[in-house]
Write a protein that holds these residues in place. Structure first.
Motif, mmCIF file in Angstrom:
data_model
loop_
_atom_site.group_PDB
_atom_site.id
_atom_site.type_symbol
_atom_site.label_atom_id
_atom_site.label_comp_id
_atom_site.label_asym_id
_atom_site.label_seq_id
_atom_site.Cartn_x
_atom_site.Cartn_y
_atom_site.Cartn_z
ATOM 1 N N LEU A 125 -11.440 4.903 4.052
ATOM 2 C CA LEU A 125 -10.297 5.015 4.954
ATOM 3 C C LEU A 125 -9.188 5.649 4.136
ATOM 4 C CD1 LEU A 125 -10.272 1.496 6.657
ATOM 5 C CD2 LEU A 125 -11.095 3.657 7.616
ATOM 6 N N ARG A 126 -8.597 6.695 4.670
ATOM 7 C CA ARG A 126 -7.549 7.415 3.944
ATOM 8 C C ARG A 126 -6.213 7.235 4.630
ATOM 9 N NH1 ARG A 126 -12.145 10.482 3.369
ATOM 10 N NH2 ARG A 126 -12.616 11.120 1.222
ATOM 11 N N TYR B 184 0.830 -1.216 0.000
ATOM 12 C CA TYR B 184 0.000 0.000 0.000
ATOM 13 C C TYR B 184 0.860 1.260 0.000
ATOM 14 C CZ TYR B 184 -4.223 -2.662 1.021
ATOM 15 O OH TYR B 184 -5.292 -3.520 0.941
ATOM 16 N N ALA B 185 0.440 2.257 -0.765
ATOM 17 C CA ALA B 185 1.058 3.583 -0.719
ATOM 18 C C ALA B 185 0.645 4.267 0.583
ATOM 19 C CB ALA B 185 0.595 4.418 -1.913
ATOM 20 N N ASP B 186 1.476 5.172 1.055
ATOM 21 C CA ASP B 186 1.158 5.896 2.291
ATOM 22 C C ASP B 186 -0.157 6.662 2.192
ATOM 23 O OD1 ASP B 186 3.436 4.953 3.568
ATOM 24 O OD2 ASP B 186 4.627 6.727 3.085
ATOM 25 N N ASP B 187 -0.517 7.090 0.987
ATOM 26 C CA ASP B 187 -1.735 7.876 0.799
ATOM 27 C C ASP B 187 -2.867 7.067 0.149
ATOM 28 O OD1 ASP B 187 -0.426 7.652 -1.632
ATOM 29 O OD2 ASP B 187 -0.847 9.700 -2.269
ATOM 30 N N ALA B 188 -2.827 5.750 0.303
ATOM 31 C CA ALA B 188 -3.847 4.886 -0.291
ATOM 32 C C ALA B 188 -5.232 5.186 0.297
ATOM 33 C CB ALA B 188 -3.498 3.418 -0.055
ATOM 34 N N VAL B 189 -6.249 4.873 -0.496
ATOM 35 C CA VAL B 189 -7.646 5.005 -0.072
ATOM 36 C C VAL B 189 -8.272 3.622 -0.131
ATOM 37 C CG1 VAL B 189 -9.881 6.041 -0.621
ATOM 38 C CG2 VAL B 189 -7.788 7.368 -0.949
ATOM 39 N N PHE B 190 -9.013 3.255 0.932
ATOM 40 C CA PHE B 190 -9.657 1.951 1.037
ATOM 41 C C PHE B 190 -11.163 2.174 1.189
ATOM 42 C CE2 PHE B 190 -11.141 -1.827 3.224
ATOM 43 C CZ PHE B 190 -10.422 -2.854 2.621
ATOM 44 N N VAL B 191 -11.948 1.521 0.350
ATOM 45 C CA VAL B 191 -13.399 1.650 0.393
ATOM 46 C C VAL B 191 -13.960 0.609 1.366
ATOM 47 C CG1 VAL B 191 -15.523 1.548 -0.961
ATOM 48 C CG2 VAL B 191 -13.432 2.430 -2.014
ATOM 49 N N LYS C 142 2.619 0.361 -6.009
ATOM 50 C CA LYS C 142 1.902 0.476 -4.740
ATOM 51 C C LYS C 142 0.408 0.639 -4.995
ATOM 52 C CE LYS C 142 5.577 0.584 -2.058
ATOM 53 N NZ LYS C 142 5.810 -0.388 -1.007
ATOM 54 N N ILE C 143 -0.387 0.066 -4.109
ATOM 55 C CA ILE C 143 -1.844 0.248 -4.187
ATOM 56 C C ILE C 143 -2.163 1.670 -3.748
ATOM 57 C CG2 ILE C 143 -4.068 -0.425 -3.204
ATOM 58 C CD1 ILE C 143 -2.839 -3.245 -2.773
ATOM 59 N N ILE C 144 -2.902 2.383 -4.603
ATOM 60 C CA ILE C 144 -3.362 3.726 -4.235
ATOM 61 C C ILE C 144 -4.864 3.721 -3.987
ATOM 62 C CG2 ILE C 144 -1.439 4.951 -5.298
ATOM 63 C CD1 ILE C 144 -3.371 5.655 -7.635
ATOM 64 N N SER C 145 -5.576 2.695 -4.466
ATOM 65 C CA SER C 145 -7.012 2.575 -4.246
ATOM 66 C C SER C 145 -7.386 1.103 -4.128
ATOM 67 C CB SER C 145 -7.780 3.235 -5.400
ATOM 68 O OG SER C 145 -9.176 3.067 -5.226
ATOM 69 N N ASP C 146 -8.142 0.765 -3.072
ATOM 70 C CA ASP C 146 -8.553 -0.619 -2.807
ATOM 71 C C ASP C 146 -10.042 -0.623 -2.548
ATOM 72 O OD1 ASP C 146 -9.184 -3.096 -1.635
ATOM 73 O OD2 ASP C 146 -7.336 -3.191 -0.469
ATOM 74 N N HIS C 147 -10.772 -1.329 -3.405
ATOM 75 C CA HIS C 147 -12.205 -1.545 -3.190
ATOM 76 C C HIS C 147 -12.419 -3.042 -3.168
ATOM 77 C CE1 HIS C 147 -16.616 -0.464 -4.394
ATOM 78 N NE2 HIS C 147 -16.532 -1.183 -3.308
ATOM 79 N N SER C 148 -12.558 -3.592 -1.966
ATOM 80 C CA SER C 148 -12.714 -5.029 -1.795
ATOM 81 C C SER C 148 -14.049 -5.309 -1.118
ATOM 82 C CB SER C 148 -11.581 -5.590 -0.917
ATOM 83 O OG SER C 148 -10.329 -5.373 -1.534
ATOM 84 N N SER C 149 -14.718 -6.333 -1.616
ATOM 85 C CA SER C 149 -16.005 -6.705 -1.010
ATOM 86 C C SER C 149 -16.103 -8.226 -0.921
ATOM 87 C CB SER C 149 -17.150 -6.159 -1.829
ATOM 88 O OG SER C 149 -17.092 -6.614 -3.166
#
Length: 144
Positions: free
Chosen positions: A67-68, A54-61, A137-144
């Motif tokens: 989550l920022r 993950y990048a330090d500034d990643a966003v998680f849905v 690096k992951i900058i955006s993660d949308h997992s369900s």
């Protein structure tokens, strides 16, 4: 005579030149390796290693909102990292499709699976990666 004087100069110039940088790995190869290393971290109970992708500034849905930042995402996962391994089970990914968005960005569609002692959880994930230096690096993660 001039030729003999030039040879040492040429040799010194070649020896002093920096070694060529290795070509970066193709995005898909590097991202697959990063995701495999992340799963190894999860399975070993190593939150830092799991989060390294993950990048330090990643966003998680999440169902409750966004989550920022890497620290906030790690806090979400921290309760699963107790003792040896991960209390939620063994993590694996099935890569479904990878799309290059531009030279620095790629999107991964995958199925995640957690095999626990008595249950199996599975879901979908859409991850946006950005090349940062030599790493993806992951900058955006949308997992369900």
């Amino acid at each position: 005579m001039m030729r003999n004087l030039m040879l040492p100069v040429v040799l010194i110039s070649v020896a002093a030149a920096p070694a060529p940088m290795p070509a970066p790995k193709p995005a898909e190869t590097a991202i697959r390796e990063a995701m495999a290393a992340s799963a190894v971290g999860w399975n070993a109970g190593d939150l830092v290693r799991f989060m390294d992708v993950y990048a330090d500034d990643a966003v998680f849905v999440t169902p409750k909102g966004l989550l920022r930042g890497k620290d906030a995402i790690a806090a979400k996962y921290r309760p699963s990292f107790q003792g040896v391994g991960n209390v939620r089970g063994t993590l694996s990914f099935a890569f479904l499709e990878m799309r290059g968005l531009d030279p620095r960005h790629a999107m991964l569609f995958a199925r995640w699976t957690l095999n626990g002692a008595t249950t199996t959880e599975t879901g979908m994930t859409t991850l946006v990666f950005e090349r940062r230096g030599t790493a993806w690096k992951i900058i955006s993660d949308h997992s369900s």
